[in-house]
Design a protein around this motif. Structure first.
Motif, PDB file in Angstrom:
ATOM      1  N   ARG A   1     -21.906   4.949  29.390  1.00  0.00           N
ATOM      2  CA  ARG A   1     -21.395   3.731  28.754  1.00  0.00           C
ATOM      3  C   ARG A   1     -21.227   3.943  27.250  1.00  0.00           C
ATOM      4  O   ARG A   1     -21.939   4.741  26.645  1.00  0.00           O
ATOM      5  N   PHE A   2     -20.347   3.141  26.691  1.00  0.00           N
ATOM      6  CA  PHE A   2     -20.093   3.193  25.252  1.00  0.00           C
ATOM      7  C   PHE A   2     -21.006   2.180  24.556  1.00  0.00           C
ATOM      8  O   PHE A   2     -21.163   1.059  25.045  1.00  0.00           O
ATOM      9  N   THR A   3     -21.600   2.556  23.464  1.00  0.00           N
ATOM     10  CA  THR A   3     -22.429   1.607  22.701  1.00  0.00           C
ATOM     11  C   THR A   3     -21.482   0.711  21.905  1.00  0.00           C
ATOM     12  O   THR A   3     -21.117   1.010  20.772  1.00  0.00           O
ATOM     13  N   SER A   4     -21.096  -0.381  22.543  1.00  0.00           N
ATOM     14  CA  SER A   4     -20.036  -1.192  21.934  1.00  0.00           C
ATOM     15  C   SER A   4     -20.575  -2.045  20.793  1.00  0.00           C
ATOM     16  O   SER A   4     -21.786  -2.234  20.652  1.00  0.00           O
ATOM     17  N   SER A   5     -19.640  -2.553  20.024  1.00  0.00           N
ATOM     18  CA  SER A   5     -19.984  -3.261  18.790  1.00  0.00           C
ATOM     19  C   SER A   5     -20.822  -4.506  19.067  1.00  0.00           C
ATOM     20  O   SER A   5     -20.587  -5.223  20.039  1.00  0.00           O
TER      21      SER A   5
ATOM     22  N   THR B   1     -18.525  -9.531  16.199  1.00  0.00           N
ATOM     23  CA  THR B   1     -17.240 -10.027  16.682  1.00  0.00           C
ATOM     24  C   THR B   1     -16.148  -9.067  16.204  1.00  0.00           C
ATOM     25  O   THR B   1     -16.115  -8.690  15.035  1.00  0.00           O
ATOM     26  N   GLU B   2     -15.318  -8.649  17.162  1.00  0.00           N
ATOM     27  CA  GLU B   2     -14.225  -7.722  16.841  1.00  0.00           C
ATOM     28  C   GLU B   2     -12.919  -8.505  16.794  1.00  0.00           C
ATOM     29  O   GLU B   2     -12.770  -9.500  17.515  1.00  0.00           O
ATOM     30  N   HIS B   3     -11.980  -8.044  15.986  1.00  0.00           N
ATOM     31  CA  HIS B   3     -10.686  -8.727  15.906  1.00  0.00           C
ATOM     32  C   HIS B   3      -9.566  -7.769  16.266  1.00  0.00           C
ATOM     33  O   HIS B   3      -9.576  -6.617  15.832  1.00  0.00           O
TER      34      HIS B   3
ATOM     35  N   VAL C   1      -7.069   5.684  29.277  1.00  0.00           N
ATOM     36  CA  VAL C   1      -5.865   5.123  28.669  1.00  0.00           C
ATOM     37  C   VAL C   1      -5.826   5.454  27.165  1.00  0.00           C
ATOM     38  O   VAL C   1      -4.771   5.780  26.614  1.00  0.00           O
ATOM     39  N   VAL C   2      -6.981   5.433  26.526  1.00  0.00           N
ATOM     40  CA  VAL C   2      -7.018   5.747  25.092  1.00  0.00           C
ATOM     41  C   VAL C   2      -6.696   7.234  24.878  1.00  0.00           C
ATOM     42  O   VAL C   2      -5.896   7.584  24.003  1.00  0.00           O
ATOM     43  N   CYS C   3      -7.306   8.097  25.690  1.00  0.00           N
ATOM     44  CA  CYS C   3      -7.048   9.542  25.531  1.00  0.00           C
ATOM     45  C   CYS C   3      -5.564   9.838  25.749  1.00  0.00           C
ATOM     46  O   CYS C   3      -4.949  10.588  24.983  1.00  0.00           O
ATOM     47  N   ASP C   4      -4.983   9.237  26.783  1.00  0.00           N
ATOM     48  CA  ASP C   4      -3.570   9.523  27.068  1.00  0.00           C
ATOM     49  C   ASP C   4      -2.658   8.937  26.003  1.00  0.00           C
ATOM     50  O   ASP C   4      -1.720   9.592  25.561  1.00  0.00           O
TER      51      ASP C   4
ATOM     52  N   SER D   1      -9.751  -4.790  22.775  1.00  0.00           N
ATOM     53  CA  SER D   1     -10.851  -4.777  21.794  1.00  0.00           C
ATOM     54  C   SER D   1     -11.787  -3.594  22.064  1.00  0.00           C
ATOM     55  O   SER D   1     -12.333  -3.001  21.157  1.00  0.00           O
ATOM     56  N   TRP D   2     -11.952  -3.232  23.339  1.00  0.00           N
ATOM     57  CA  TRP D   2     -12.772  -2.054  23.654  1.00  0.00           C
ATOM     58  C   TRP D   2     -12.037  -0.775  23.259  1.00  0.00           C
ATOM     59  O   TRP D   2     -12.613   0.164  22.695  1.00  0.00           O
ATOM     60  N   GLN D   3     -10.752  -0.747  23.591  1.00  0.00           N
ATOM     61  CA  GLN D   3      -9.987   0.473  23.309  1.00  0.00           C
ATOM     62  C   GLN D   3      -9.897   0.710  21.807  1.00  0.00           C
ATOM     63  O   GLN D   3      -9.988   1.845  21.342  1.00  0.00           O
ATOM     64  N   ASP D   4      -9.755  -0.377  21.053  1.00  0.00           N
ATOM     65  CA  ASP D   4      -9.708  -0.269  19.600  1.00  0.00           C
ATOM     66  C   ASP D   4     -10.998   0.381  19.070  1.00  0.00           C
ATOM     67  O   ASP D   4     -10.969   1.207  18.154  1.00  0.00           O
ATOM     68  N   GLN D   5     -12.119   0.012  19.679  1.00  0.00           N
ATOM     69  CA  GLN D   5     -13.395   0.603  19.239  1.00  0.00           C
ATOM     70  C   GLN D   5     -13.422   2.107  19.521  1.00  0.00           C
ATOM     71  O   GLN D   5     -13.956   2.888  18.738  1.00  0.00           O
ATOM     72  N   LEU D   6     -12.837   2.495  20.650  1.00  0.00           N
ATOM     73  CA  LEU D   6     -12.795   3.934  20.963  1.00  0.00           C
ATOM     74  C   LEU D   6     -11.910   4.686  19.975  1.00  0.00           C
ATOM     75  O   LEU D   6     -12.269   5.779  19.518  1.00  0.00           O
TER      76      LEU D   6
END
Ligand code: GLU
Length: 308
Positions: free
Chosen positions: A144-148, A151-153, A185-188, A208-213
């Motif tokens: 899992r990703f240690t997500s923020s 609040t993300e925008h 999807v982010v890698c591609d 918002s998750w992909q932006d964090q990656l």
């Protein structure tokens, strides 16, 4: 300057329906109007849900509708190695941890009393869970990703600035040893130099998750566009109970592609009332400013018109 580039990214997990074609036609029209490249990527990593023959049928339907793309289709499952490297980099940065917990256990951990309970931040990811899980590594687990925890925008080109509260630590790599949709999807998109991601608003939270990656990897995120979904009269996403909205069914019943595109043209705000259109007509009339921001209802009258 690098060329702008978008992509059509169907998953061969089922038949294409009206909602999918609506998104793809708009993606294609935005790209063509701005002289961007359009790539085609078959997102076939969801092994258990993959349907034999679905990818081939999708390509036939794109051609039948008049949707074209640049270059050869990219098959997502061919790129696991680079996705693994991205996961390794996130692990190295302490941004990924293996997690034996089920979704239910994670839910329960949220409502259990713990040290964050009385703080203003909701206890989406108590630090002890991350630590506890990082210590167990003797069985196949999700990463899992240690997500923020803030609040993300996301700035969406159609919807404006959207806030997202802290959410689950999303899965990067599954216990079946495959990349998750978010990671793949982010890698591609990064590897294929996609600058503009256009898709249904059911994936807005994913942005918002992909932006964090992207940020974790030091990569430039794309511009995001989230389109309205097509829903039934009951306000729910199109499903079998709303009738058969699969494009293959319309095609088998001799509905002309111009009828399907005509319906899309009405939904996209190109023209009223319903009139048959070709993909070229759609392109000519299309204006991003006319796309509704609310989800769009597919009515029984529209269905009748398709068959009329
Ligand atoms: N393959 C995904 C789907 O069919 C779309 C992914 C994306 O556009 O980011 O729902």
């Amino acid at each position: 300057m690098n060329p702008r580039r978008t992509r059509l990214a169907p998953s061969p997990t089922g038949a294409l329906h009206l909602g999918n074609i609506f998104s793809f036609l708009i993606t294609w029209a935005i790209a063509k109007q701005h002289n961007w490249e359009v790539l085609l990527r078959i997102e076939d990593i969801d092994g258990p849900r993959k349907k034999t023959g679905a990818a081939k049928e999708m390509l036939e339907i794109f051609k039948w509708i008049g949707l074209h793309w640049d270059g050869d289709a990219h098959i997502q499952s061919s790129g696991f190695n680079s996705m693994r490297c991205t996961l390794d980099s996130l692990i190295e940065q302490n941004l990924a941890y293996h997690c034996t917990l089920t979704r239910k256990e994670i839910e329960d951990s949220r409502s259990a009393p713990h040290e964050l309970k009385n703080q203003s931040m909701p206890p989406y990811r108590p630090p002890h869970i991350r630590k506890h899980n990082a210590e167990k590594n003797n069985q196949p687990t999700n990463w899992r990703f240690t997500s923020s925890l803030q609040t993300e925008h996301i700035k969406d080109e159609l919807l404006g600035i959207k806030p997202f509260k802290p959410s689950d630590d999303f899965v990067l790599w599954t216990k079946d040893d495959a990349p998750s949709y978010q990671l793949a999807v982010v890698c591609d998109d990064h590897a294929q130099k996609v600058t503009d991601v256009i898709r249904g608003n059911d994936l807005l939270q994913s942005a918002s998750w992909q932006d964090q990656l992207y940020r974790a990897m030091g990569w430039e995120p794309p511009n995001w566009y989230h389109l309205p979904l097509i829903i039934g009269n009951d306000g729910k996403r199109l499903a079998k109970r709303h009738g058969d909205s699969r494009i293959s069914t319309f095609r088998n019943q001799n509905v002309a592609p111009e009828r399907i595109i005509g319906l899309m043209a009405k939904w996209a705000g190109n023209r009223q009332p319903l009139t048959s259109s070709t993909a070229q007509d759609f392109l000519q009339d299309f204006d991003l400013k006319n796309i509704p921001t609310e989800n769009i209802v597919y009515t029984p009258e529209e269905e009748q018109w398709l068959y009329a």
